[in-house]
Motif scaffolding. Structure first.
Motif, PDB file in Angstrom:
ATOM      1  N   MET A   1      31.882   8.635  34.585  1.00  0.00           N
ATOM      2  CA  MET A   1      31.895   9.253  33.127  1.00  0.00           C
ATOM      3  C   MET A   1      31.499   8.155  32.058  1.00  0.00           C
ATOM      4  SD  MET A   1      35.302  11.152  31.386  1.00  0.00           S
ATOM      5  CE  MET A   1      36.194  10.688  32.875  1.00  0.00           C
ATOM      6  N   SER A   2      30.823   8.594  31.138  1.00  0.00           N
ATOM      7  CA  SER A   2      30.563   7.757  29.898  1.00  0.00           C
ATOM      8  C   SER A   2      31.137   8.134  28.827  1.00  0.00           C
ATOM      9  CB  SER A   2      28.943   7.504  29.888  1.00  0.00           C
ATOM     10  OG  SER A   2      28.519   8.261  29.062  1.00  0.00           O
ATOM     11  N   ALA A   3      32.162   7.541  28.314  1.00  0.00           N
ATOM     12  CA  ALA A   3      32.837   7.895  27.079  1.00  0.00           C
ATOM     13  C   ALA A   3      33.553   6.563  26.578  1.00  0.00           C
ATOM     14  CB  ALA A   3      34.016   8.852  27.414  1.00  0.00           C
ATOM     15  N   ASN A   4      33.886   6.618  25.515  1.00  0.00           N
ATOM     16  CA  ASN A   4      34.106   5.388  24.690  1.00  0.00           C
ATOM     17  C   ASN A   4      35.793   5.641  23.984  1.00  0.00           C
ATOM     18  OD1 ASN A   4      34.211   3.303  22.849  1.00  0.00           O
ATOM     19  ND2 ASN A   4      32.576   4.413  21.517  1.00  0.00           N
ATOM     20  N   VAL A   5      36.600   5.046  24.767  1.00  0.00           N
ATOM     21  CA  VAL A   5      37.931   5.194  24.177  1.00  0.00           C
ATOM     22  C   VAL A   5      38.749   4.116  23.525  1.00  0.00           C
ATOM     23  CG1 VAL A   5      38.311   7.144  26.060  1.00  0.00           C
ATOM     24  CG2 VAL A   5      38.930   4.738  26.622  1.00  0.00           C
ATOM     25  N   TYR A   6      39.620   4.371  22.587  1.00  0.00           N
ATOM     26  CA  TYR A   6      40.313   3.336  22.056  1.00  0.00           C
ATOM     27  C   TYR A   6      42.140   3.391  22.435  1.00  0.00           C
ATOM     28  CZ  TYR A   6      41.688  -0.359  18.738  1.00  0.00           C
ATOM     29  OH  TYR A   6      41.920  -1.366  18.223  1.00  0.00           O
ATOM     30  N   VAL A   7      42.468   2.298  22.933  1.00  0.00           N
ATOM     31  CA  VAL A   7      43.983   2.105  23.028  1.00  0.00           C
ATOM     32  C   VAL A   7      44.395   1.241  22.088  1.00  0.00           C
ATOM     33  CG1 VAL A   7      45.511   1.200  24.915  1.00  0.00           C
ATOM     34  CG2 VAL A   7      43.172   2.131  25.705  1.00  0.00           C
ATOM     35  N   THR A   8      45.446   1.819  21.431  1.00  0.00           N
ATOM     36  CA  THR A   8      45.797   1.094  20.146  1.00  0.00           C
ATOM     37  C   THR A   8      46.792  -0.107  20.504  1.00  0.00           C
ATOM     38  OG1 THR A   8      47.667   2.645  19.979  1.00  0.00           O
ATOM     39  CG2 THR A   8      45.729   3.439  18.755  1.00  0.00           C
ATOM     40  N   ARG A   9      47.203  -0.397  21.546  1.00  0.00           N
ATOM     41  CA  ARG A   9      47.794  -1.651  21.704  1.00  0.00           C
ATOM     42  C   ARG A   9      47.771  -1.933  23.298  1.00  0.00           C
ATOM     43  NH1 ARG A   9      53.554  -3.639  19.021  1.00  0.00           N
ATOM     44  NH2 ARG A   9      53.601  -5.636  19.647  1.00  0.00           N
ATOM     45  N   LEU A  10      47.913  -3.080  23.693  1.00  0.00           N
ATOM     46  CA  LEU A  10      48.064  -3.442  24.996  1.00  0.00           C
ATOM     47  C   LEU A  10      49.255  -2.589  25.639  1.00  0.00           C
ATOM     48  CD1 LEU A  10      46.600  -5.325  27.384  1.00  0.00           C
ATOM     49  CD2 LEU A  10      48.538  -6.895  26.837  1.00  0.00           C
ATOM     50  N   ILE A  11      48.709  -2.100  26.892  1.00  0.00           N
ATOM     51  CA  ILE A  11      49.693  -1.224  27.526  1.00  0.00           C
ATOM     52  C   ILE A  11      49.632  -1.786  29.102  1.00  0.00           C
ATOM     53  CG2 ILE A  11      49.608   0.851  26.533  1.00  0.00           C
ATOM     54  CD1 ILE A  11      47.781   2.020  28.618  1.00  0.00           C
ATOM     55  N   PRO A  12      50.453  -1.548  29.932  1.00  0.00           N
ATOM     56  CA  PRO A  12      50.359  -2.037  31.375  1.00  0.00           C
ATOM     57  C   PRO A  12      48.819  -1.881  31.982  1.00  0.00           C
ATOM     58  CG  PRO A  12      52.466  -0.971  30.975  1.00  0.00           C
ATOM     59  CD  PRO A  12      51.779  -0.679  29.827  1.00  0.00           C
ATOM     60  N   GLN A  13      48.671  -2.584  32.802  1.00  0.00           N
ATOM     61  CA  GLN A  13      47.200  -2.955  33.265  1.00  0.00           C
ATOM     62  C   GLN A  13      46.714  -1.521  34.101  1.00  0.00           C
ATOM     63  OE1 GLN A  13      45.077  -5.201  32.537  1.00  0.00           O
ATOM     64  NE2 GLN A  13      43.386  -4.019  33.412  1.00  0.00           N
ATOM     65  N   SER A  14      47.620  -1.233  34.746  1.00  0.00           N
ATOM     66  CA  SER A  14      47.615   0.100  36.014  1.00  0.00           C
ATOM     67  C   SER A  14      47.117   1.092  35.156  1.00  0.00           C
ATOM     68  CB  SER A  14      48.845   0.544  36.705  1.00  0.00           C
ATOM     69  OG  SER A  14      49.839   0.743  35.740  1.00  0.00           O
ATOM     70  N   GLY A  15      47.506   1.427  34.041  1.00  0.00           N
ATOM     71  CA  GLY A  15      46.801   2.490  33.091  1.00  0.00           C
ATOM     72  C   GLY A  15      45.506   2.161  32.710  1.00  0.00           C
ATOM     73  N   LEU A  16      45.364   1.032  32.297  1.00  0.00           N
ATOM     74  CA  LEU A  16      43.913   0.591  31.691  1.00  0.00           C
ATOM     75  C   LEU A  16      42.891   0.524  32.991  1.00  0.00           C
ATOM     76  CD1 LEU A  16      44.678  -2.320  29.649  1.00  0.00           C
ATOM     77  CD2 LEU A  16      44.330  -0.213  28.810  1.00  0.00           C
ATOM     78  N   ASP A  17      43.527   0.376  34.172  1.00  0.00           N
ATOM     79  CA  ASP A  17      42.512   0.238  35.425  1.00  0.00           C
ATOM     80  C   ASP A  17      41.993   1.674  35.625  1.00  0.00           C
ATOM     81  OD1 ASP A  17      42.729  -2.451  35.685  1.00  0.00           O
ATOM     82  OD2 ASP A  17      44.304  -2.165  37.212  1.00  0.00           O
ATOM     83  N   LEU A  18      43.164   2.834  35.505  1.00  0.00           N
ATOM     84  CA  LEU A  18      42.748   3.997  35.753  1.00  0.00           C
ATOM     85  C   LEU A  18      41.515   4.620  34.756  1.00  0.00           C
ATOM     86  CD1 LEU A  18      45.928   6.022  35.878  1.00  0.00           C
ATOM     87  CD2 LEU A  18      44.032   5.533  37.987  1.00  0.00           C
ATOM     88  N   LEU A  19      41.512   3.959  33.468  1.00  0.00           N
ATOM     89  CA  LEU A  19      40.422   4.249  32.469  1.00  0.00           C
ATOM     90  C   LEU A  19      39.177   3.531  32.981  1.00  0.00           C
ATOM     91  CD1 LEU A  19      42.706   4.134  29.286  1.00  0.00           C
ATOM     92  CD2 LEU A  19      41.863   6.227  30.465  1.00  0.00           C
ATOM     93  N   THR A  20      39.452   2.289  33.151  1.00  0.00           N
ATOM     94  CA  THR A  20      38.068   1.640  33.426  1.00  0.00           C
ATOM     95  C   THR A  20      37.393   2.021  34.792  1.00  0.00           C
ATOM     96  OG1 THR A  20      39.320  -0.257  34.249  1.00  0.00           O
ATOM     97  CG2 THR A  20      38.406  -0.422  31.800  1.00  0.00           C
ATOM     98  N   GLY A  21      38.265   2.432  35.858  1.00  0.00           N
ATOM     99  CA  GLY A  21      37.816   2.697  37.129  1.00  0.00           C
ATOM    100  C   GLY A  21      37.185   4.096  37.066  1.00  0.00           C
TER     101      GLY A  21
END
Ligand code: DGY
Length: 325
Positions: A1-21
């Protein structure tokens, strides 16, 4: 999926991995701090989705700044009073939260606060560290018992019920207030539904578990504090504005109540004048959900909600399902 998202502060990596994955282009606020209003408005511009925190005010102007391509806001919290949900709904934007995964963790913190206040843990810890302890003393740091005491739960939703259920081992009586009767909860605990005034008059420990709304803002003010027993302890892990904090400082100072144990504050991170001088207050910085496991689960849940929004699917924890028609 190509989309551009913003995370307003660092959160645990497992959540970020789902997004980048999932192939998203993910930008995270590089500084471990709350964005200023100007920074938030600039950061959301042109994003397809935003993963935001309870410290971000997401109002109509932020949604406008994000732009018409934005598919929704996934809040990293169960509470979502930081988001103007009505404005989001008008714009057809889904908003999600993180219910369930932090229930026990928050209830456990409420218990930690209750114990700390009942047994004067923080006060006696300071006393010892400051070198004041000369010998064991029969009158030192007398606190309150739990066994046989009455626990008053204000708001018997998920977290309120979880807190009450953990009282069984302490053989406490449970009272509760809620907009609706909870027959199963009553049966499980012998809990009794009463009105707020009766709960305040009869309880030894009062724990607040209501969502913040215009109706619950200053639910506990000077009048309500005056109804409490002189020995009663007020615990708040919900939202700060539920208590009129200035009135609470007065009650603590005059010792018309036994104490307070707070995780949340009216104007975080600012505390009402005098609160930090009160020895009968236990104060922690909004850490109700702060365990490694729970914060990870919250990150994953928020990420899954955001992914669903971007795919045009129903976000599993959408708080304004009317946007789906
Ligand atoms: C929430 O989720 O609303 C808590 O206040 C922070 O985890």
């Amino acid at each position: 999926m190509s989309a551009n998202v913003y995370v307003t502060r660092l959160i645990p990596q497992s959540g970020l991995d789902l997004l980048t994955g999932a192939g998203l282009n993910v930008e995270v606020n590089p500084d471990d701090r709350v964005l200023t209003r100007g920074e938030l408005l600039a950061a959301v511009r042109g994003r397809d989705g935003v993963l935001c925190l309870l410290t971000d005010t997401i109002d109509d102007a932020v949604m406008e700044a994000a732009g018409p391509q934005c598919k929704g806001f996934a809040n990293y919290a169960v509470g979502y009073n930081n988001i103007d949900v009505a404005a989001a709904t008008r714009r057809g934007l889904p908003v999600s939260n993180t219910p369930g995964v932090l229930t026990d963790t928050t209830a456990e913190l409420a218990w930690a606060l209750l114990f700390a206040a009942a047994r004067r843990i923080v006060e006696s810890d300071y006393f010892l560290r400051d070198g004041h302890w000369e010998a064991w003393g029969p009158m030192q740091f007398l606190g309150s018992d739990l066994k046989g005491a009455t626990l008053g739960i204000v708001g018997a939703g998920r977290i309120g019920q979880a807190m009450a259920l953990k009282s069984v081992g302490f053989e406490m009586n449970v009272l509760y207030t809620d907009a609706v009767a909870r027959p199963e909860f009553e049966k499980a605990l012998g809990a009794r539904r009463v009105d707020l005034d009766a709960l305040l008059r009869e309880s030894d420990y009062i724990s607040l578990h209501v969502a913040l709304s215009p109706e619950t803002t200053h639910l506990i003010g000077a009048r309500e504090l005056a109804l409490m027993k002189e020995t009663a302890i007020l615990i708040n892990t919900s939202r700060g504005p539920v208590i009129d904090e200035a009135a609470l400082v007065e009650a603590l100072c005059a010792r018309t109540i036994g104490g307070a144990a707070l995780d949340v504050y009216e104007r975080e991170p600012i505390l009402a004048g005098g609160l930090t001088d009160m020895p009968n207050a236990v104060l922690v910085p909004h850490i109700g959900s702060a365990t490694r496991r729970t914060r990870g689960a919250m990150a994953e849940m928020a990420a899954r909600n955001l992914l669903a929004m971007l795919r045009g699917e129903r976000a599993p924890n959408c708080v304004n399902p009317e946007v789906y028609g």
